[in-house]
Design a protein around this motif. Structure first.
Motif, PDB file in Angstrom:
ATOM      1  N   ILE A  41      18.839  53.302  31.862  1.00  0.00           N
ATOM      2  CA  ILE A  41      18.462  53.689  33.214  1.00  0.00           C
ATOM      3  C   ILE A  41      17.094  53.527  33.697  1.00  0.00           C
ATOM      4  CG2 ILE A  41      18.235  56.012  34.685  1.00  0.00           C
ATOM      5  CD1 ILE A  41      20.710  56.761  33.065  1.00  0.00           C
ATOM      6  N   GLN A  42      16.058  53.796  32.876  1.00  0.00           N
ATOM      7  CA  GLN A  42      14.586  53.544  33.264  1.00  0.00           C
ATOM      8  C   GLN A  42      14.489  52.022  33.419  1.00  0.00           C
ATOM      9  OE1 GLN A  42      12.781  55.418  29.870  1.00  0.00           O
ATOM     10  NE2 GLN A  42      12.374  57.359  31.021  1.00  0.00           N
ATOM     11  N   GLN A  43      15.071  51.084  32.658  1.00  0.00           N
ATOM     12  CA  GLN A  43      14.736  49.771  33.020  1.00  0.00           C
ATOM     13  C   GLN A  43      15.357  49.227  34.319  1.00  0.00           C
ATOM     14  OE1 GLN A  43      16.558  47.054  30.109  1.00  0.00           O
ATOM     15  NE2 GLN A  43      16.573  45.428  31.180  1.00  0.00           N
ATOM     16  N   ILE A  44      16.529  49.795  34.473  1.00  0.00           N
ATOM     17  CA  ILE A  44      17.354  49.473  35.982  1.00  0.00           C
ATOM     18  C   ILE A  44      16.598  49.957  36.887  1.00  0.00           C
ATOM     19  CG2 ILE A  44      19.328  49.718  37.217  1.00  0.00           C
ATOM     20  CD1 ILE A  44      20.960  49.811  34.705  1.00  0.00           C
ATOM     21  N   LEU A  45      16.078  51.165  36.854  1.00  0.00           N
ATOM     22  CA  LEU A  45      15.108  51.681  37.984  1.00  0.00           C
ATOM     23  C   LEU A  45      13.912  51.032  38.265  1.00  0.00           C
ATOM     24  CD1 LEU A  45      15.203  55.533  37.280  1.00  0.00           C
ATOM     25  CD2 LEU A  45      16.143  54.172  39.449  1.00  0.00           C
ATOM     26  N   LEU A  72      25.002  49.494  30.724  1.00  0.00           N
ATOM     27  CA  LEU A  72      24.750  50.813  30.912  1.00  0.00           C
ATOM     28  C   LEU A  72      26.156  51.550  30.954  1.00  0.00           C
ATOM     29  CD1 LEU A  72      23.144  53.403  31.294  1.00  0.00           C
ATOM     30  CD2 LEU A  72      23.182  52.892  33.794  1.00  0.00           C
ATOM     31  N   LEU A  73      27.021  50.986  31.698  1.00  0.00           N
ATOM     32  CA  LEU A  73      28.280  51.671  32.141  1.00  0.00           C
ATOM     33  C   LEU A  73      28.995  52.475  30.763  1.00  0.00           C
ATOM     34  CD1 LEU A  73      29.670  49.990  35.184  1.00  0.00           C
ATOM     35  CD2 LEU A  73      28.474  52.373  34.848  1.00  0.00           C
ATOM     36  N   PRO A  74      29.062  51.659  29.745  1.00  0.00           N
ATOM     37  CA  PRO A  74      29.686  52.074  28.420  1.00  0.00           C
ATOM     38  C   PRO A  74      28.958  53.205  27.796  1.00  0.00           C
ATOM     39  CG  PRO A  74      29.709  49.696  28.417  1.00  0.00           C
ATOM     40  CD  PRO A  74      29.028  50.067  29.632  1.00  0.00           C
ATOM     41  N   LEU A  75      27.745  53.165  27.935  1.00  0.00           N
ATOM     42  CA  LEU A  75      26.796  54.029  27.447  1.00  0.00           C
ATOM     43  C   LEU A  75      26.915  55.244  28.071  1.00  0.00           C
ATOM     44  CD1 LEU A  75      23.374  52.228  26.816  1.00  0.00           C
ATOM     45  CD2 LEU A  75      25.018  52.837  25.074  1.00  0.00           C
ATOM     46  N   LEU A  76      27.178  55.330  29.388  1.00  0.00           N
ATOM     47  CA  LEU A  76      27.297  56.495  30.221  1.00  0.00           C
ATOM     48  C   LEU A  76      28.882  56.938  29.761  1.00  0.00           C
ATOM     49  CD1 LEU A  76      25.763  55.724  33.548  1.00  0.00           C
ATOM     50  CD2 LEU A  76      25.010  56.967  31.834  1.00  0.00           C
ATOM     51  N   ARG A  77      29.797  56.124  29.397  1.00  0.00           N
ATOM     52  CA  ARG A  77      31.193  56.612  29.165  1.00  0.00           C
ATOM     53  C   ARG A  77      31.087  57.606  27.875  1.00  0.00           C
ATOM     54  NH1 ARG A  77      32.700  52.239  32.029  1.00  0.00           N
ATOM     55  NH2 ARG A  77      32.654  50.824  30.276  1.00  0.00           N
ATOM     56  N   GLU A  78      30.276  57.002  26.803  1.00  0.00           N
ATOM     57  CA  GLU A  78      30.258  57.578  25.552  1.00  0.00           C
ATOM     58  C   GLU A  78      29.294  59.032  25.834  1.00  0.00           C
ATOM     59  OE1 GLU A  78      28.257  55.047  22.770  1.00  0.00           O
ATOM     60  OE2 GLU A  78      29.645  53.358  23.354  1.00  0.00           O
ATOM     61  N   VAL A 101      20.747  62.269  21.999  1.00  0.00           N
ATOM     62  CA  VAL A 101      22.289  61.716  22.443  1.00  0.00           C
ATOM     63  C   VAL A 101      22.112  60.722  23.565  1.00  0.00           C
ATOM     64  CG1 VAL A 101      24.564  62.436  23.430  1.00  0.00           C
ATOM     65  CG2 VAL A 101      23.342  63.731  21.384  1.00  0.00           C
ATOM     66  N   GLY A 102      21.050  61.281  24.425  1.00  0.00           N
ATOM     67  CA  GLY A 102      21.260  60.499  25.869  1.00  0.00           C
ATOM     68  C   GLY A 102      20.051  59.337  25.851  1.00  0.00           C
ATOM     69  N   ALA A 103      19.275  59.133  24.614  1.00  0.00           N
ATOM     70  CA  ALA A 103      18.082  58.098  24.663  1.00  0.00           C
ATOM     71  C   ALA A 103      18.460  56.816  24.932  1.00  0.00           C
ATOM     72  CB  ALA A 103      17.510  58.423  23.436  1.00  0.00           C
ATOM     73  N   GLY A 129      20.370  59.873  34.773  1.00  0.00           N
ATOM     74  CA  GLY A 129      18.990  59.993  33.646  1.00  0.00           C
ATOM     75  C   GLY A 129      18.696  61.267  33.464  1.00  0.00           C
ATOM     76  N   ALA A 130      18.460  62.140  34.445  1.00  0.00           N
ATOM     77  CA  ALA A 130      18.094  63.556  34.390  1.00  0.00           C
ATOM     78  C   ALA A 130      19.151  64.280  33.199  1.00  0.00           C
ATOM     79  CB  ALA A 130      18.431  64.403  35.719  1.00  0.00           C
ATOM     80  N   ILE A 131      20.414  64.036  33.274  1.00  0.00           N
ATOM     81  CA  ILE A 131      21.463  64.505  32.239  1.00  0.00           C
ATOM     82  C   ILE A 131      21.071  63.894  30.938  1.00  0.00           C
ATOM     83  CG2 ILE A 131      23.692  64.902  31.595  1.00  0.00           C
ATOM     84  CD1 ILE A 131      24.375  65.131  34.529  1.00  0.00           C
ATOM     85  N   ALA A 132      20.684  62.532  30.834  1.00  0.00           N
ATOM     86  CA  ALA A 132      20.482  61.970  29.711  1.00  0.00           C
ATOM     87  C   ALA A 132      19.274  62.349  29.258  1.00  0.00           C
ATOM     88  CB  ALA A 132      20.632  60.456  29.892  1.00  0.00           C
ATOM     89  N   GLU A 133      18.013  62.652  29.940  1.00  0.00           N
ATOM     90  CA  GLU A 133      16.816  63.207  29.311  1.00  0.00           C
ATOM     91  C   GLU A 133      17.067  64.606  28.751  1.00  0.00           C
ATOM     92  OE1 GLU A 133      12.435  63.252  30.539  1.00  0.00           O
ATOM     93  OE2 GLU A 133      13.855  63.325  32.177  1.00  0.00           O
ATOM     94  N   ALA A 134      17.730  65.417  29.509  1.00  0.00           N
ATOM     95  CA  ALA A 134      18.148  66.844  29.291  1.00  0.00           C
ATOM     96  C   ALA A 134      18.895  66.914  27.884  1.00  0.00           C
ATOM     97  CB  ALA A 134      18.942  67.518  30.235  1.00  0.00           C
ATOM     98  N   VAL A 135      19.973  65.928  27.500  1.00  0.00           N
ATOM     99  CA  VAL A 135      20.399  66.277  26.174  1.00  0.00           C
ATOM    100  C   VAL A 135      19.885  65.674  25.026  1.00  0.00           C
ATOM    101  CG1 VAL A 135      22.843  66.340  27.258  1.00  0.00           C
ATOM    102  CG2 VAL A 135      21.800  64.194  26.517  1.00  0.00           C
ATOM    103  N   GLY A 136      18.416  64.921  25.234  1.00  0.00           N
ATOM    104  CA  GLY A 136      17.633  64.394  24.159  1.00  0.00           C
ATOM    105  C   GLY A 136      18.371  63.261  23.460  1.00  0.00           C
TER     106      GLY A 136
END
Length: 117
Positions: A108-112, A48-54, A100-102, A91-98
């Motif tokens: 994130i959902q898997q980790i939760l 997840l961490l590299p995906l969040l950096r991107e 790009v954040g998928a 996750g809220a931000i990733a969801e909001a950007v559609g």
């Protein structure tokens, strides 16, 4: 639990003629308590961490700072509640950007779910 027309969600406690009652001991067990669950959780966090950096590179400054702060808590914390809170913010931000954040949102959902929720 249902009683007549009344629906109860959550804990229902009846205490009759008690003395020195302390309360309810609510302990939760997480899948990550097992070595296999902990290893799976850590692998998912590492992915997840590299995906969040991107993702952060494509966000406006305020959202990018929020995701950056969440990254530190997701990668650095072993406290499930701290990690959960950070995951939910990111996750809220990733969801909001559609779209790009998928990818980040899916992980994130898997980790939760690994954290028990």
């Amino acid at each position: 639990m249902t009683s007549g027309d009344h629906h109860y969600h959550g804990d229902v406690v009846h205490m009759n003629q008690t003395t020195d009652s302390v309360g309810i001991d609510k302990r939760q067990t997480f899948v990550t308590g097992t070595p296999a669950g902990a290893a799976e959780l850590e692998r998912a966090v590492e992915q997840l961490l590299p995906l969040l950096r991107e993702l952060r590179e494509q966000l406006p400054p305020l959202s990018a700072r929020t995701v950056e702060a969440a990254e530190a808590e997701i990668g650095g914390s072993v406290d499930p509640e701290v990690r959960r809170s950070a995951l939910e913010r990111a996750g809220a931000i990733a969801e909001a950007v559609g779209t790009v954040g998928a990818p980040a949102l899916a992980l994130i959902q898997q980790i939760l779910s690994l954290l028990g929720g």
